[in-house]
Design an enzyme around this catalytic site. Structure first.
Site, PDB file in Angstrom:
ATOM      1  N   ARG A 101       0.858  -1.193  -0.022  1.00  0.00           N
ATOM      2  CA  ARG A 101      -0.071   0.151  -0.006  1.00  0.00           C
ATOM      3  C   ARG A 101       1.135   1.171  -0.073  1.00  0.00           C
ATOM      4  O   ARG A 101       1.778   1.260   0.826  1.00  0.00           O
ATOM      5  CB  ARG A 101      -0.820   0.116   1.222  1.00  0.00           C
ATOM      6  CG  ARG A 101      -2.285   0.512   1.194  1.00  0.00           C
ATOM      7  CD  ARG A 101      -3.268   0.313   2.256  1.00  0.00           C
ATOM      8  NE  ARG A 101      -2.607   0.893   3.462  1.00  0.00           N
ATOM      9  CZ  ARG A 101      -3.389   1.435   4.460  1.00  0.00           C
ATOM     10  NH1 ARG A 101      -4.726   1.510   4.339  1.00  0.00           N
ATOM     11  NH2 ARG A 101      -2.724   1.730   5.663  1.00  0.00           N
ATOM     12  N   THR A 105      -0.930   7.703  -1.050  1.00  0.00           N
ATOM     13  CA  THR A 105      -2.271   7.560  -1.924  1.00  0.00           C
ATOM     14  C   THR A 105      -3.157   6.579  -1.276  1.00  0.00           C
ATOM     15  O   THR A 105      -4.569   6.474  -1.585  1.00  0.00           O
ATOM     16  CB  THR A 105      -1.927   7.285  -3.276  1.00  0.00           C
ATOM     17  OG1 THR A 105      -1.159   5.895  -3.410  1.00  0.00           O
ATOM     18  CG2 THR A 105      -0.903   8.285  -3.951  1.00  0.00           C
ATOM     19  N   ASP A 197       0.069  -1.652  12.479  1.00  0.00           N
ATOM     20  CA  ASP A 197       0.419  -2.182  11.279  1.00  0.00           C
ATOM     21  C   ASP A 197       0.757  -3.784  11.221  1.00  0.00           C
ATOM     22  O   ASP A 197       1.837  -4.008  11.960  1.00  0.00           O
ATOM     23  CB  ASP A 197       1.752  -1.570  10.732  1.00  0.00           C
ATOM     24  CG  ASP A 197       2.492  -1.982   9.429  1.00  0.00           C
ATOM     25  OD1 ASP A 197       2.428  -3.184   9.213  1.00  0.00           O
ATOM     26  OD2 ASP A 197       2.484  -0.988   8.685  1.00  0.00           O
ATOM     27  N   ASP A 200       4.312  -4.972  10.072  1.00  0.00           N
ATOM     28  CA  ASP A 200       5.323  -4.712  11.084  1.00  0.00           C
ATOM     29  C   ASP A 200       5.380  -5.395  12.392  1.00  0.00           C
ATOM     30  O   ASP A 200       6.293  -6.121  12.884  1.00  0.00           O
ATOM     31  CB  ASP A 200       5.275  -3.140  11.526  1.00  0.00           C
ATOM     32  CG  ASP A 200       5.776  -2.261  10.337  1.00  0.00           C
ATOM     33  OD1 ASP A 200       6.508  -2.996   9.337  1.00  0.00           O
ATOM     34  OD2 ASP A 200       5.651  -1.358  10.305  1.00  0.00           O
TER      35      ASP A 200
END
Ligand code: PRP
Ligand code: URA
Length: 207
Positions: A101, A105, A197, A200
Site C-alpha cells: 500500500r 495515496t 501495522d 510490522d
C-alpha cells in the site's frame, strides 16, 4: 457477502493481539491460531464428492473435496495468516501475490504474482489479516480473476466497514470472512481500534 466468524476463543486471541505490548513471537502465534480457528467456517460450503471407502470390516461410502485448494497470502502480512490455514489444509497449494500500500495515496501497488498454471478448477482463498480501504483485496481478486480463478473467497482477521463496503461493491458475489469488523479507518487509512501495522508486528519491523 460478509461472514463474521464469531467465536469466544477467537475473541480472546484478538483481544491479546490488540495490545501493543504483545511481542512479535506471541503475535505470530496468536494470528496463526485465529487463522486455524477460522478454517472450518471459511471452508464450510466446499463441495464434496462421494467416494468408495474401505474400512477394515467392509466397504462403505465416504467423501472427498471436489476441488483442489489454493491459498493466496497477500505479501507480506498475509504470510502470518498462512500457516494457520496450512495447519488444517496441508494439501493446499500456495500462490503468492505481492502488494504494497502506498502510504500516501493508499493505493495498492502490485509487485509480484506466482500461482499454479491452472486456477479455474480450484477453490482459491485469499489471505490477509487486514482489510482496511479494500484496495489491496480488490487488486488481489482482480489479478487472480484475470489469471483464471473463478471460485475466490477472501479471509481476513480485522476488517474496516469501509473496506468491506468497497470490496462488496467491486465483487458482489465474493464471500468475505473476518474475525471482526472494527469501527472505522483513521485519516491515514489505519483501522480503529485495529492492531496497528500487522506486517510490522508480525515480522518485528516496527520503528
Ligand atoms: C497492509 C495489509 C493489507 C493492506 C490493507 O499491507 O496487510 O495488505 O495493508 O490495506 P488496504 O485494505 O487499505 O489496501 P501493507 O501494504 O502495509 O504491506 P505489508 O503487508 O508488506 O506490511
Ligand atoms: N494495514 C495494517 O497493517 N493495518 C491497518 O490498520 C491498515 C492497513
Amino acid at each position: 457477502m460478509l461472514h463474521t466468524v464469531d467465536h469466544p476463543m477467537i475473541a480472546e486471541e484478538l483481544t491479546r493481539l490488540r495490545d501493543p505490548a504483545c511481542p512479535s513471537p506471541e503475535f505470530r502465534q496468536r494470528v496463526r491460531r485465529i487463522a486455524s480457528l477460522m478454517v472450518p467456517t471459511v471452508t464450510a460450503n466446499f463441495e464434496t464428492s462421494v467416494v468408495p471407502c474401505n474400512t477394515p470390516l467392509e466397504i462403505t461410502s465416504g467423501v472427498k473435496l471436489t476441488r483442489g485448494i489454493i491459498l493466496v497470502p497477500i505479501l507480506r502480512a498475509g504470510l502470518g495468516f498462512l500457516d494457520g490455514f496450512l495447519d488444517l489444509i496441508p494439501q493446499a497449494s500456495v500462490a503468492h501475490i505481492g502488494l504494497a500500500r502506498n502510504e500516501t495515496t493508499l493505493e495498492a501497488e502490485s509487485y509480484y504474482l506466482k500461482h499454479p498454471p491452472v486456477l479455474d478448477d480450484k477453490e482459491v482463498i485469499i489471505l490477509d489479516p487486514m482489510l482496511a480501504t479494500g484496495g489491496s483485496a480488490i487488486e488481489a481478486v482482480s489479478r487472480l480473476r484475470g489469471a483464471g480463478a473463478n471460485r475466490i473467497r477472501f479471509a481476513c482477521l480485522v476488517a474496516a466497514p469501509e473496506g468491506v463496503s468497497s470490496l462488496e461493491t467491486a465483487f458482489p458475489e465474493l464471500a468475505i470472512y473476518t474475525a471482526c469488523v472494527d469501527r472505522c479507518l483513521n485519516s491515514s487509512g489505519y483501522i480503529l481500534p485495529g492492531l496497528g501495522d500487522a506486517g510490522d508486528r508480525l515480522f518485528g519491523t516496527c520503528a
